[in-house]
Design a protein around this motif. Sequence first.
Motif, PDB file in Angstrom:
ATOM      1  N   GLY A  41       0.515  -7.293   2.133  1.00 40.22           N
ATOM      2  CA  GLY A  41      -0.608  -6.498   2.602  1.00 40.22           C
ATOM      3  C   GLY A  41      -0.455  -6.272   4.103  1.00 40.22           C
ATOM      4  O   GLY A  41       0.462  -6.807   4.738  1.00 40.22           O
ATOM      5  N   TRP A  95       0.851  -1.187   0.000  1.00 36.43           N
ATOM      6  CA  TRP A  95       0.000   0.000   0.000  1.00 36.43           C
ATOM      7  C   TRP A  95       0.889   1.242   0.000  1.00 36.43           C
ATOM      8  O   TRP A  95       2.080   1.161   0.233  1.00 36.43           O
ATOM      9  N   GLU A  96       0.291   2.370  -0.293  1.00 28.63           N
ATOM     10  CA  GLU A  96       1.020   3.635  -0.314  1.00 28.63           C
ATOM     11  C   GLU A  96       1.121   4.150   1.120  1.00 28.63           C
ATOM     12  O   GLU A  96       0.097   4.378   1.771  1.00 28.63           O
TER      13      GLU A  96
END
Length: 194
Positions: free
Chosen positions: A149, A121-122
């Motif tokens: 994740g 993710w960012e």
Amino acid sequence: MRIFLAGATGVIGTRLLPLLVAAGHEVAGMTRSAAKADQVRAAGAVPVVCDVYDADALTAAVVDYGPDLVMHQLTDLPDDAARLAESADANSRIRTEGTRNLIAAAQAAGAKRFLAQSIAWEPAGGRGRVIQDHEAAVLDIGGVVMKYGQFYGPGTYYEGELPPHPRVHVDDAAARTIPLLEASSGVVIIADAA
């Protein structure tokens, strides 16, 4: 295969270590805490007490073990998720200086393979560039970037609830890492289906 696992006593490292040993690999598990050496030994691995920021000691330890593969599972995260923002610089340092030192040690030891964890993710704030540079350094040496994740399950920030996607149960993340020991250089996303 001889594997040097940096971060052997972290949230995912504690799960990876017995899986690697059960798969027949010889493993050295690195921790910076002497108090956790017995935990590594009990899992069937050779404990290596070393700080990733002590480049000379790290290189000596990796060269001494002579691994075929070095796996970077190091993070510097607090036990309390409420303190994540204040620890961001420490975790960025692991991804910059720590990664640089571990790559140099792996190269000095002649390790043929290098795997490193990242995130799928960012990140908040300005840490995106740190992640990009970390991943680029791994890919530049023909390594594999494992973009996990957000972990959920026992011992994670999400023990009793699910984080937003991308996410992955920490036990599943560890199990899905094992086949990547032979993966071609590149980026692999390890997350539940959305």
